[in-house]
Design an enzyme around this catalytic site. Sequence first.
Site, mmCIF file in Angstrom:
data_model
loop_
_atom_site.group_PDB
_atom_site.id
_atom_site.type_symbol
_atom_site.label_atom_id
_atom_site.label_comp_id
_atom_site.label_asym_id
_atom_site.label_seq_id
_atom_site.Cartn_x
_atom_site.Cartn_y
_atom_site.Cartn_z
ATOM 1 N N GLU A 120 0.826 -1.201 0.000
ATOM 2 C CA GLU A 120 0.000 0.000 0.000
ATOM 3 C C GLU A 120 0.867 1.260 0.000
ATOM 4 O O GLU A 120 0.591 2.212 -0.739
ATOM 5 C CB GLU A 120 -0.943 -0.029 1.199
ATOM 6 N N GLU A 140 -4.699 -8.879 2.809
ATOM 7 C CA GLU A 140 -5.735 -8.575 3.793
ATOM 8 C C GLU A 140 -6.948 -9.493 3.719
ATOM 9 O O GLU A 140 -7.454 -9.945 4.754
ATOM 10 C CB GLU A 140 -6.177 -7.111 3.637
#
Length: 266
Positions: A120, A140
């Site tokens: 990210e 995730e």
Amino acid sequence: MGGTEHLTVQREGATLVLTLNRPEARNALSLPMLVGLYDGWVEADEDDAIRSIVLTGAGGAFCAGMDLKALAGRGMEGEQYRDRLKADPDLHWKAMLRHHRPRKPVIAAVEGYCVAGGTEILQGTDIRVAGASATFGLFEVRRGLFPIGGSTVRLQRQIPRTHALEMLLTGRPYTAQEAAGIGLIGHVVPDGTALDKALAVAEQINACGPLAVEAVKASVYETAELTEVDGLAAELRRGWPVFDTADAKEGSRAFAEKRPPVYRRA
């Protein structure tokens, strides 16, 4: 220069090198690391002598994502930074380049793991170099979590949507070669040389006119989601003033005289 116990800061000429420095945890994000990162971005923005930034990790890893326990400030290593997070509840998002874009170009030098929060943060950088054995991915969903660092918005704008969705929905790891193939990174280099390559790219940037570099970067991001007509108009607003600078005149003279230019941000 700043820095914390989990984030080291050093200068390499006109390049500011920020190193995620928690190798025992594969540089998982902690509160001290996030505070150091945010302070590093601010230092680069405010110091005109800095023309580029390199973000890397210590100990053969880039970043293995968020350490939720450390982020909560539990234990002595995060205690002294709680007031910073309380004073600016957005600090961690700025540190991760979700809510902040540095004026100077940011080059990522990746070795080893660059997963979850690491991937990210990567999406907030401008140029990306990786060692051949680097690993990328957004894990995730495999943990029942959401990649809330910006990936559901940014990734599809940086790589083809089919690849973005596969990465987001499968949570599988990607090799450096796969990441380059889908356009997530720009260079794959031998292991252990990502930082050297990133610094070499930074030197090329540093040799250019700093006002021009910053204006070009700003224009690219400003116009990314505009129509072509609106984007071209915005480009003129950003670009024309650069031609009136002393740096532009120096660049032209240096080219005519066949010598390296000396830029002064004027």
